[in-house]
Scaffold this active site. Structure first.
Site, short mmCIF file in Angstrom:
data_model
loop_
_atom_site.label_atom_id
_atom_site.label_comp_id
_atom_site.label_asym_id
_atom_site.label_seq_id
_atom_site.Cartn_x
_atom_site.Cartn_y
_atom_site.Cartn_z
N GLU A 1 34.69 -13.51 27.71
CA GLU A 1 33.79 -14.49 28.34
C GLU A 1 32.38 -13.93 28.45
O GLU A 1 32.19 -12.71 28.55
CB GLU A 1 34.30 -14.82 29.75
CG GLU A 1 35.09 -16.11 29.85
CD GLU A 1 34.21 -17.37 29.81
OE1 GLU A 1 33.11 -17.34 29.23
OE2 GLU A 1 34.64 -18.39 30.36
N LEU B 1 37.88 -19.67 33.91
CA LEU B 1 38.81 -18.58 33.61
C LEU B 1 40.22 -18.91 34.11
O LEU B 1 41.21 -18.67 33.41
CB LEU B 1 38.29 -17.29 34.26
CG LEU B 1 38.94 -16.01 33.82
CD1 LEU B 1 38.89 -15.86 32.30
CD2 LEU B 1 38.25 -14.83 34.49
N GLY C 1 29.07 -19.55 24.83
CA GLY C 1 28.37 -18.44 25.47
C GLY C 1 28.73 -17.04 25.03
O GLY C 1 27.91 -16.14 25.07
N ARG D 1 19.54 -19.23 24.27
CA ARG D 1 20.77 -18.50 23.93
C ARG D 1 20.54 -17.22 23.15
O ARG D 1 21.29 -16.27 23.27
CB ARG D 1 21.66 -19.39 23.07
CG ARG D 1 22.80 -20.00 23.81
CD ARG D 1 23.78 -20.59 22.81
NE ARG D 1 24.26 -21.89 23.28
CZ ARG D 1 25.12 -22.05 24.27
NH1 ARG D 1 25.62 -21.01 24.89
NH2 ARG D 1 25.50 -23.25 24.64
N ASP E 1 31.63 -17.29 36.85
CA ASP E 1 30.81 -17.80 37.94
C ASP E 1 31.74 -18.18 39.09
O ASP E 1 32.14 -17.33 39.87
CB ASP E 1 29.99 -18.98 37.37
CG ASP E 1 28.98 -19.55 38.33
OD1 ASP E 1 28.57 -18.86 39.26
OD2 ASP E 1 28.57 -20.71 38.14
P1 IMP Z 1 32.87 -21.00 36.12
O1 IMP Z 1 33.96 -21.91 35.68
O2 IMP Z 1 32.12 -21.52 37.31
O3 IMP Z 1 33.29 -19.57 36.31
O4 IMP Z 1 31.76 -21.08 35.01
C1 IMP Z 1 31.77 -20.33 33.90
C2 IMP Z 1 30.87 -20.95 32.85
O5 IMP Z 1 29.67 -21.54 33.41
C3 IMP Z 1 30.36 -19.85 31.97
O6 IMP Z 1 31.25 -19.62 30.92
C4 IMP Z 1 29.03 -20.40 31.51
O7 IMP Z 1 29.22 -21.25 30.42
C5 IMP Z 1 28.53 -21.20 32.67
N1 IMP Z 1 27.59 -20.44 33.52
C6 IMP Z 1 27.78 -20.03 34.80
N2 IMP Z 1 26.72 -19.39 35.28
C7 IMP Z 1 25.81 -19.35 34.27
C8 IMP Z 1 24.48 -18.79 34.15
O8 IMP Z 1 23.90 -18.19 35.07
N3 IMP Z 1 23.88 -18.97 32.95
C9 IMP Z 1 24.46 -19.63 31.91
N4 IMP Z 1 25.71 -20.15 31.98
C10 IMP Z 1 26.37 -20.01 33.15
MG MG Z 2 31.15 -19.76 29.00
#
Ligand code: IMP
Ligand code: MG
Length: 191
Positions: free
Chosen positions: A112, A121, A56, A178, A116
């Site tokens: 990053e 992280l 990403g 993407r 989310d």
């Molecule tokens: P976390 O571990 O829930 O913080 O997720 C982080 C990862 O989920 C990001 O690095 C993205 O790869 C993916 N992600 C979370 N939300 C989105 C979104 O709205 N669009 C695309 N990828 C997302």
């Molecule tokens: Mg990511």
């Protein structure tokens, strides 16, 4: 592709796209500001190690790094969430690819695309911290504060966004969208 019927899914080309949540222009301006902020924060460093989280962050990292004036080098790390976040184990993060060079004693900035829930992280910070960098910072283009499950400190933030699925500027939905130059909310009928 001449004569091909534009498809609503699978390809960006020819798609009717939803209006952007963050325009190309707004992204460019914010990336400029973030680069200036990072230059100030790391003024005097011999070498800042930018660790981009694949896939990403690749677009954001490319734009950000090219605006920095502090000496820096690029590393990548790749992770995936088990079941690609579809399962009840969405908090489990798996390392797919590690950085190439030791980061011990170095100034490290994790880059990053989006934070989310914060699980990714949290996992990455714990792993990198164990290698004893001189400093470990976090820069993310996007943050969804409404979705936070793990408190994380973000040192450099592009935009806070609502709890919607976003695509473009590196972010995907099942590997699609993407390379859109802007960030858009993906409506359910596009999934
Ligand atoms: P976390 O571990 O829930 O913080 O997720 C982080 C990862 O989920 C990001 O690095 C993205 O790869 C993916 N992600 C979370 N939300 C989105 C979104 O709205 N669009 C695309 N990828 C997302
Ligand atoms: Mg990511």
């Amino acid at each position: 592709m001449i004569g091909a019927t534009p498809r609503r899914t699978g390809s960006v080309v020819g798609m009717e796209l939803p209006p952007s949540l963050v325009s190309e222009q707004a992204i460019a301006q914010r990336v400029d500001e973030l680069a200036a902020e990072i230059d100030r924060a790391y003024a005097g460093t011999d070498m800042l190690v930018l660790v981009g989280v694949l896939k990403g962050s690749f677009v954001f990292l490319a734009d950000l790094a090219r605006r920095l004036t502090v000496p820096h080098r690029i590393e990548f790390i790749a992770v995936s969430s088990y079941g690609d976040r579809a399962s009840e184990h969405a908090e489990a993060v798996r390392l797919l690819m590690d950085v190439r060079h030791d980061i011990g004693g170095q100034d490290v900035l994790l880059v990053e695309d989006i934070v989310d829930t914060g699980h990714t992280l949290t996992y990455l910070l714990r792993m990198l911290e164990a290698r004893r960098p001189a400093s470990l910072g976090v820069c993310t283009l996007l943050h969804k504060p409404d979705r936070t499950e793990r408190e994380v400190t973000i040192d450099h933030l592009g935009f806070s966004i609502p709890d919607v699925w976003v695509v473009g500027y590196g972010l995907d939905y099942a590997e699609r969208y993407r390379t859109l130059p802007y960030i858009a909310e993906l409506p359910p009928e596009y999934r």
